[in-house]
Design a protein around this motif. Structure first.
Motif, PDB file in Angstrom:
ATOM      1  N   ARG A  79       9.480   1.916 -11.937  1.00 11.56           N
ATOM      2  CA  ARG A  79       8.447   1.452 -11.004  1.00 11.56           C
ATOM      3  C   ARG A  79       8.158   2.534  -9.976  1.00 11.56           C
ATOM      4  N   VAL A  80       6.865   2.801  -9.776  1.00 13.97           N
ATOM      5  CA  VAL A  80       6.421   3.807  -8.811  1.00 13.97           C
ATOM      6  C   VAL A  80       5.577   3.130  -7.739  1.00 13.97           C
ATOM      7  N   ALA A  81       5.818   3.486  -6.482  1.00  7.87           N
ATOM      8  CA  ALA A  81       4.976   3.023  -5.373  1.00  7.87           C
ATOM      9  C   ALA A  81       4.303   4.231  -4.738  1.00  7.87           C
ATOM     10  N   LEU A  82       2.996   4.158  -4.603  1.00  6.25           N
ATOM     11  CA  LEU A  82       2.221   5.190  -3.927  1.00  6.25           C
ATOM     12  C   LEU A  82       1.780   4.606  -2.588  1.00  6.25           C
ATOM     13  N   ILE A  83       2.321   5.153  -1.506  1.00  5.64           N
ATOM     14  CA  ILE A  83       2.061   4.613  -0.175  1.00  5.64           C
ATOM     15  C   ILE A  83       1.105   5.535   0.575  1.00  5.64           C
ATOM     16  N   SER A  84      -0.083   5.034   0.846  1.00  7.73           N
ATOM     17  CA  SER A  84      -1.100   5.766   1.627  1.00  7.73           C
ATOM     18  C   SER A  84      -1.532   7.070   0.967  1.00  7.73           C
ATOM     19  N   CYS A  85      -1.490   7.131  -0.353  1.00  8.10           N
ATOM     20  CA  CYS A  85      -2.017   8.298  -1.078  1.00  8.10           C
ATOM     21  C   CYS A  85      -2.829   7.779  -2.267  1.00  8.10           C
ATOM     22  N   PRO A  86      -3.959   7.124  -2.001  1.00  5.47           N
ATOM     23  CA  PRO A  86      -4.675   6.375  -3.034  1.00  5.47           C
ATOM     24  C   PRO A  86      -5.260   7.212  -4.162  1.00  5.47           C
ATOM     25  N   THR A  87      -5.609   8.477  -3.884  1.00  8.48           N
ATOM     26  CA  THR A  87      -6.236   9.264  -4.955  1.00  8.48           C
ATOM     27  C   THR A  87      -5.226   9.729  -6.000  1.00  8.48           C
ATOM     28  N   LEU A  88      -3.948   9.462  -5.776  1.00  5.67           N
ATOM     29  CA  LEU A  88      -2.949   9.734  -6.811  1.00  5.67           C
ATOM     30  C   LEU A  88      -2.911   8.639  -7.865  1.00  5.67           C
ATOM     31  N   PHE A  89      -3.447   7.457  -7.521  1.00  2.00           N
ATOM     32  CA  PHE A  89      -3.235   6.296  -8.375  1.00  2.00           C
ATOM     33  C   PHE A  89      -3.745   6.491  -9.800  1.00  2.00           C
ATOM     34  N   SER A 146       2.145  11.159  13.880  1.00  3.93           N
ATOM     35  CA  SER A 146       2.678  10.607  15.124  1.00  3.93           C
ATOM     36  C   SER A 146       4.066  10.056  14.861  1.00  3.93           C
ATOM     37  N   GLU A 147       4.858   9.961  15.926  1.00  4.94           N
ATOM     38  CA  GLU A 147       6.216   9.429  15.791  1.00  4.94           C
ATOM     39  C   GLU A 147       6.180   7.979  15.333  1.00  4.94           C
ATOM     40  N   GLU A 148       5.217   7.208  15.861  1.00  2.65           N
ATOM     41  CA  GLU A 148       5.121   5.807  15.472  1.00  2.65           C
ATOM     42  C   GLU A 148       4.843   5.677  13.979  1.00  2.65           C
ATOM     43  N   CYS A 149       3.911   6.476  13.481  1.00  2.00           N
ATOM     44  CA  CYS A 149       3.504   6.358  12.082  1.00  2.00           C
ATOM     45  C   CYS A 149       4.637   6.746  11.136  1.00  2.00           C
ATOM     46  N   ILE A 150       5.318   7.849  11.404  1.00  2.00           N
ATOM     47  CA  ILE A 150       6.401   8.269  10.513  1.00  2.00           C
ATOM     48  C   ILE A 150       7.569   7.290  10.605  1.00  2.00           C
ATOM     49  N   THR A 151       7.807   6.727  11.781  1.00  2.00           N
ATOM     50  CA  THR A 151       8.899   5.767  11.944  1.00  2.00           C
ATOM     51  C   THR A 151       8.612   4.480  11.172  1.00  2.00           C
ATOM     52  N   LYS A 152       7.402   3.962  11.318  1.00  2.00           N
ATOM     53  CA  LYS A 152       7.027   2.724  10.620  1.00  2.00           C
ATOM     54  C   LYS A 152       6.966   2.936   9.110  1.00  2.00           C
ATOM     55  N   THR A 153       6.445   4.090   8.689  1.00  2.00           N
ATOM     56  CA  THR A 153       6.392   4.387   7.256  1.00  2.00           C
ATOM     57  C   THR A 153       7.794   4.495   6.683  1.00  2.00           C
ATOM     58  N   SER A 154       8.695   5.078   7.437  1.00  2.00           N
ATOM     59  CA  SER A 154      10.090   5.194   6.998  1.00  2.00           C
ATOM     60  C   SER A 154      10.723   3.819   6.816  1.00  2.00           C
ATOM     61  N   GLU A 155      10.365   2.880   7.690  1.00  2.00           N
ATOM     62  CA  GLU A 155      10.882   1.517   7.560  1.00  2.00           C
ATOM     63  C   GLU A 155      10.410   0.886   6.251  1.00  2.00           C
ATOM     64  N   ALA A 156       9.132   1.114   5.917  1.00  2.00           N
ATOM     65  CA  ALA A 156       8.593   0.578   4.657  1.00  2.00           C
ATOM     66  C   ALA A 156       9.298   1.207   3.461  1.00  2.00           C
ATOM     67  N   ILE A 157       9.526   2.509   3.528  1.00  2.00           N
ATOM     68  CA  ILE A 157      10.202   3.205   2.428  1.00  2.00           C
ATOM     69  C   ILE A 157      11.612   2.651   2.228  1.00  2.00           C
ATOM     70  N   LYS A 158      12.318   2.418   3.319  1.00  2.00           N
ATOM     71  CA  LYS A 158      13.675   1.882   3.218  1.00  2.00           C
ATOM     72  C   LYS A 158      13.678   0.468   2.645  1.00  2.00           C
TER      73      LYS A 158
END
Length: 213
Positions: A79-89, A146-158
């Motif tokens: 299973r692959v998840a592409l997060i916020s990189c739609p043109t890879l789909f 931004s720090e907020e964006c990378i922090t929140k994205t990291s939470e989703a990845i985890k």
């Protein structure tokens, strides 16, 4: 007979918004029909970049490199998840869709044309993601430097990941990426169709460069 004055009327602003809604719906349906007629994958429909959403599409060599890494890393049935990189789909789906699943987590609802593989995702609210099985590979490209964006994205990845992680973002986020996710900077550098002033880097928790040699 009722007086015509009793018939409710829409304000100019509401009417304009309604017209815009229907026009957008028609555009989505037109694209969806085209994808359906073409098995959804034979043509990669390219939407214009929306700079308000901080969208910058990868160039073709970057797309092909990431597709190669995913293809050679993922086992059958994975299973692959592409997060916020739609043109890879579409390129990823075309390459591995017959042996593995690909999900697109994206805020831009134009990409709902890829349903049921589309999952609405707002980076600000990782806790609102639906319950999903863990993904073998996650490729993420946080939309904002931004720090907020990378922090929140990291939470989703985890929340979603169980093995390999690839993250593409500005080189200025190097320390944050290593601290939050333990990823190491790769020699491979992602590039975009429109040249950006910021230097971008790729990070991973496995030997991505070795696959691209």
């Amino acid at each position: 007979m009722e007086d015509d004055d009793d018939i409710p009327t829409l304000s100019a602003e509401t009417f304009a918004a309604l017209q815009e809604f229907y026009i957008e719906q028609e555009k989505r349906q037109e694209i969806f029909n085209k994808l359906e007629a073409d098995n959804k994958l034979k043509e990669n429909i390219m939407f214009d970049e929306n700079w308000q959403l901080s969208q910058f599409w990868y160039d073709e060599p970057t797309v092909q490199a990431l597709v190669k890494v995913i293809d050679q890393t993922l086992q059958d049935g994975g299973r692959v998840a592409l997060i916020s990189c739609p043109t890879l789909f579409v390129p990823v789906k075309r390459q591995i869709g017959d042996r593995a699943s690909v999900s697109l987590l994206e805020y831009d609802r134009r990409f709902e044309v890829h349903a049921p593989d589309f999952i609405f995702y707002d980076y600000k609210y990782p806790e609102k993601l639906p319950e999903l099985d863990k993904f073998d590979i996650i490729v993420a490209d946080p939309p904002f430097l931004s720090e907020e964006c990378i922090t929140k994205t990291s939470e989703a990845i985890k929340l979603l990941g169980k093995d390999k992680i690839i993250l593409c973002t500005g080189a200025v986020m190097n320390d944050k990426v290593e601290k939050l996710l333990g990823l190491k900077q790769c020699r491979f550098q992602p590039h975009h169709r429109n040249n950006l002033a910021n230097e971008f880097s790729c990070y991973a928790n496995f030997d991505l460069d070795g696959i691209l040699r």
